[in-house]
Design a protein around this motif. Structure first.
Motif, mmCIF file in Angstrom:
data_model
loop_
_atom_site.group_PDB
_atom_site.id
_atom_site.type_symbol
_atom_site.label_atom_id
_atom_site.label_comp_id
_atom_site.label_asym_id
_atom_site.label_seq_id
_atom_site.Cartn_x
_atom_site.Cartn_y
_atom_site.Cartn_z
ATOM 1 N N LYS A 1 0.835 -1.195 0.000
ATOM 2 C CA LYS A 1 0.000 0.000 0.000
ATOM 3 C C LYS A 1 0.876 1.254 0.000
ATOM 4 O O LYS A 1 1.793 1.380 0.825
ATOM 5 C CB LYS A 1 -0.903 0.011 1.226
ATOM 6 C CG LYS A 1 -1.950 -1.088 1.237
ATOM 7 C CD LYS A 1 -2.832 -0.990 2.484
ATOM 8 C CE LYS A 1 -3.890 -2.083 2.496
ATOM 9 N NZ LYS A 1 -4.780 -1.983 3.689
ATOM 10 N N THR B 1 -8.210 2.909 -1.987
ATOM 11 C CA THR B 1 -9.002 3.141 -0.783
ATOM 12 C C THR B 1 -9.003 4.623 -0.454
ATOM 13 O O THR B 1 -8.434 5.448 -1.195
ATOM 14 C CB THR B 1 -8.452 2.326 0.384
ATOM 15 O OG1 THR B 1 -7.145 2.783 0.707
ATOM 16 C CG2 THR B 1 -8.404 0.833 0.033
ATOM 17 N N THR C 1 -7.414 6.085 1.805
ATOM 18 C CA THR C 1 -6.105 6.585 2.256
ATOM 19 C C THR C 1 -4.933 6.050 1.462
ATOM 20 O O THR C 1 -3.792 6.456 1.704
ATOM 21 C CB THR C 1 -5.896 6.227 3.726
ATOM 22 O OG1 THR C 1 -5.932 4.802 3.877
ATOM 23 C CG2 THR C 1 -6.976 6.863 4.600
ATOM 24 N N SER C 2 -5.128 5.116 0.547
ATOM 25 C CA SER C 2 -3.971 4.494 -0.109
ATOM 26 C C SER C 2 -4.378 3.896 -1.446
ATOM 27 O O SER C 2 -5.559 3.792 -1.773
ATOM 28 C CB SER C 2 -3.392 3.395 0.787
ATOM 29 O OG SER C 2 -4.338 2.364 0.949
ATOM 30 N N SER D 1 -0.285 4.928 5.608
ATOM 31 C CA SER D 1 -0.390 4.693 7.034
ATOM 32 C C SER D 1 -1.866 4.695 7.423
ATOM 33 O O SER D 1 -2.731 5.067 6.634
ATOM 34 C CB SER D 1 0.367 5.767 7.811
ATOM 35 O OG SER D 1 -0.226 7.046 7.599
ATOM 36 N N ASN D 2 -2.156 4.348 8.644
ATOM 37 C CA ASN D 2 -3.531 4.271 9.127
ATOM 38 C C ASN D 2 -4.016 5.580 9.753
ATOM 39 O O ASN D 2 -5.133 5.647 10.293
ATOM 40 C CB ASN D 2 -3.667 3.156 10.159
ATOM 41 C CG ASN D 2 -3.459 1.793 9.534
ATOM 42 O OD1 ASN D 2 -3.810 1.588 8.377
ATOM 43 N ND2 ASN D 2 -2.883 0.858 10.298
ATOM 44 N N VAL E 1 -5.746 9.265 10.053
ATOM 45 C CA VAL E 1 -6.850 9.943 9.355
ATOM 46 C C VAL E 1 -6.586 11.452 9.362
ATOM 47 O O VAL E 1 -6.396 12.048 10.438
ATOM 48 C CB VAL E 1 -8.204 9.629 10.025
ATOM 49 C CG1 VAL E 1 -9.324 10.389 9.323
ATOM 50 C CG2 VAL E 1 -8.450 8.143 10.027
#
Length: 782
Positions: free
Chosen positions: A666, A710, A712-713, A751-752, A754
């Motif tokens: 990712k 997605t 974010t990625s 990364s996760n 937000v």
């Protein structure tokens, strides 16, 4: 205390064996008594006498008294009886077995056996003995016979010892007649021996100095045997030269009398025989340059001394008895000397076998023994003790008989054969085993090493069977009337031995050949997956364990049938019964039959092999073992799954030909896909050039494309194609290099976290102020 208990236990066993064997032999030597009753025809009597003569035992004939006659009346004897024996019935007073000729009807007595004058009187009805009475009588008779023979042997030995002064006087008289003496004989013998020994020692030193060479230091059995055999040849050559030298030196001393010459030669012969025993002891127990003896036994020096002492006593007794016979001493005295010497040798053997029982057991068992060898090694010392006592008791029982010298010779030869058989068998086994190991080191395991392994069994078996033939040849002249039964028993034992050795050799060949073809059953431990190199196995190596088990089962079945046939069992009904039993089992065990048949087809279709990673639907893992009805899988987490073949509907094999490995990474949404593709291509080219991983690639590492996007990625998929074996290692190495290369190229991984974004600061401030305004109070009604 353990030695005392072992001695008492083996003594009891030896007495039982001697009574069982010696009693029958003594019964064979006893005369066969035949009672001729009135009413027997000449033809019947002659037939019975011919049958008795063929038995090989002495025949005693006695005429039964069925009539009342006066003391002076003579009873005529049939012509057949008179022609077959010249001894009157009174001569046979001591008998051990009775065979009565059946009596003819009294209504027609022949004229030759009819009394001259006397009316027949009715004979009282004999009492019929019960089986218990007959068994008791037979047991008492055997014990009486055994005790009488033992007392006779003891008396013979004591008389022989007590006659030693008389024998010395007779020998002194012979020497006096020639003008010689015992001192002169001893001086001549010592002079001859000293001169010959000096010449022999000088010759050995010269030969050793001329042929000295460096002996290779090695632990191979062939090297040990070679050194021992060279020493044995040198010793035998020295003994031969010593014999020639003694003859030459004795001739130089001038002519001597007959008795003097015999005594000197007896002393010299005893020394030569003792030297042969010393050579044998040096061959077996003398340490070589590597510090090892031919027989790998503890305390070899102690066993060397025992064997040399045995040789000295044997040589002295044999030559003394031979000299006594030459000067005219009675044979009964010589038997007593033989028995006394045999008693000394038996005591020495008991000390040898009991005191060195641990050494003998450890030498026979050796390293990594099987269960048969372990059991035989534990029983071997006690077997030696039992045989030594049994052979000594046999010599005692037959001392003083016409064939006592032959009995003593047979007993001594049998004991030496029993001592030599394990040594020769183990030596042949060790020699062939050394050749087998050397062949495996040079050329690897295969057909040649498997044939040598079976030859190892055949050589050891041939030694044991040859020893059986030798012992049979020694004792067959003493079988007497039981020679036919003994011959049949020996033939049965030979067939049994051949069947066992042949079955063992075939089974050994099958086992070693399958082990050479099948992969080693090495279990991969956790943490060593990357270090262990996986080897591609063949179909033959995969199917060989199953074929080996089936072949061994067939060999054992055929060997068991041959052994049963040698035992005299009719195997035809057994084969028919096994067929019916197999049919019943096939109906009652359908699941088992299904597993076996399914396994045969899986192996025939080469669905999987040992070492391959497969999935059967419900279970997956690496194939570790293939049995007749199931396959054993090792899961990558460690558990072992045993799956019956009948429960496998489909198989997925991950270890055949090639495999494509795909994985995903990712990246941030703003990452450039083209830059990711170029970076992956550079990493793939670099791994192709790597000597550790390049040979495993069929298609290099590359970017397959964007798999997903997605919030974010972006998810990018990579793939490569490689040979089966180590795909996980290549995958981990590829991910590691991709991470380093992408960071160097400025590509960020997702990364996760937000992130909240807005269009301007005013709106952000107003939104924040609105969120911070206090809430208005809520009115409440009374």
């Amino acid at each position: 205390m353990d030695m005392i208990f072992a001695f008492l236990r083996t003594t009891f066993a030896a007495i039982v064996v001697t009574i069982a064997l010696g009693g029958s032999a003594m019964a064979d030597d006893a005369p066969l008594k035949i009672i001729v009753h009135p009413g027997q025809s000449d033809a019947d009597v002659e037939q019975i006498l011919d049958f008795a003569a063929r038995s090989g035992r002495p025949v005693a004939i006695e005429v039964g008294q069925a009539t009342t006659v006066s003391p002076g009346t003579a009873i005529p004897i049939p012509a057949a009886v008179a022609g077959n024996t010249g001894t009157t019935p009174a001569t046979f007073s001591q008998v051990t077995s009775t065979q009565a000729v059946s009596q003819a009807p009294a209504s027609s007595p022949p004229a030759a056996l009819a009394p001259a004058a006397a009316a027949p009187a009715p004979a009282p009805a004999p009492m019929t003995p019960t089986p218990e009475m007959m068994a008791t009588d037979m047991g008492m008779a055997k014990w009486s016979q055994f005790s009488a023979a033992f007392m006779r042997g003891a008396t013979t030995a004591l008389s022989g010892v007590g006659s030693l002064p008389t024998a010395m006087v007779m020998a002194d008289e012979k020497l006096t007649e020639e003008g010689s003496s015992h001192g002169r004989v001893l001086l001549l013998a010592l002079s001859t021996i000293a001169a010959a020994a000096t010449a022999t020692l000088i010759l050995r030193r010269l030969i050793a100095a001329a042929f000295t060479r460096e002996v290779p230091q090695g632990g191979r059995m062939t090297g040990i045997i070679g050194q021992s055999l060279r020493r044995m040849i040198g010793d035998l050559a020295s003994v031969a030269f010593f014999l020639v030298a003694t003859r030459f030196v004795f001739d130089l001393l001038g002519p001597q009398g007959e008795a003097t010459t015999r005594m000197v030669r007896s002393i010299v012969t005893a020394i030569i025989v003792a030297s042969l025993y010393v050579s044998l002891a040096r061959l077996l127990f003398k340490k070589n340059h590597g510090g090892r003896s031919l027989v790998p036994i503890n305390r070899p020096e102690w066993h060397f001394r025992i064997l040399v002492t045995y040789g000295l006593i044997s040589a002295a007794i044999a030559e003394m008895a031979r000299l006594a016979g030459a000067i005219g001493i009675d044979s009964l005295i010589i038997d007593g000397w033989f028995l006394t010497g045999n008693t000394l040798l038996t005591l020495l053997k008991l000390y040898w076998f009991i005191g060195g029982r641990n050494d003998i057991r450890d030498a026979f068992i050796s390293d990594n023994p099987g269960i048969v060898r372990r059991v035989a090694g534990n029983l071997l010392p006690e077997f030696y003790v039992v045989t030594a006592l049994a052979l000594w008791l046999i010599c005692v029982l037959f001392a003083g008989t016409p064939n006592s010298a032959r009995w003593i010779f047979a007993a001594g030869t049998t004991q030496m054969a029993l001592l030599a058989l394990p040594i020769l068998a183990l030596g042949a086994h060790a020699l062939v085993d050394d050749f087998t190991r050397h062949h495996e080191r040079v050329r690897g395991a295969g057909l040649g090493s498997s044939l040598l392994a079976s030859l190892r069994v055949l050589c050891a078996g041939a030694v044991w069977i040859g020893g059986l033939h030798l012992i049979t040849a020694i004792w067959s002249p003493f079988m007497g009337g039981q020679a036919a039964d003994a011959t049949g028993w020996i033939l049965w034992l030979e067939r049994l031995s051949f069947a066992i050795v042949a079955s063992w050799a075939v089974a050994s060949f099958i086992w070693h050949y399958s082990e050479a073809l099948a992969p080693s059953p090495a279990i991969m431990l956790p943490g060593h997956e990357d270090q262990n190199e996986k080897r591609q196995t063949s179909r033959l190596s995969t199917a060989m364990p199953v074929v080996r088990n089936l072949a061994l089962g067939a060999v054992l079945a055929v060997g068991a049938l041959v052994i049963l046939s040698a035992l005299g069992v009719n195997v035809a009904p057994l084969l028919a019964g096994f067929g019916v039993l197999g049919l019943a089992l096939s109906f009652g065990s359908q699941a088992l039959v299904k597993d076996i048949v399914s396994g045969i087809f899986f192996i025939a279709e080469d669905a999987f092999r040992i070492g391959e990673y497969i999935s059967t639907g419900s279970q997956q893992g690496t194939v570790e073992q293939i049995a007749i009805r199931s396959v054993r899988l090792r899961h990558h987490n460690g558990p072992i799954h045993t799956v019956p073949f009948g429960q496998i509907s489909s198989v997925s094999n991950y270890s055949r030909d090639w495999g494509t490995i795909k994985f995903q990474l990712k990246f941030e949404r703003e990452s450039d896909p083209e830059l990711i593709r170029k970076t992956a291509k550079k990493v793939g080219i670099a791994m192709l050039d790597d000597p550790e991983f390049g040979a495993d690639f069929l298609v290099p590492l590359k970017m397959q494309g964007i798999q997903d996007i997605t919030e974010t990625s972006i998810v990018v998929r990579f793939k490569f194609t490689s040979l089966p074996g180590n795909p996980s290692i290549i995958k981990r190495e590829a991910i590691k290099r991709l991470i380093s290369a992408c960071k160097a190229a400025g590509l960020e991984f997702a990364s996760n976290a937000v992130t909240v974004k807005s269009r301007g600061e005013m709106h952000d401030d107003a939104a924040a102020a609105t969120m911070l305004q206090p809430l208005a109070p809520v009115a409440s009604s009374a």
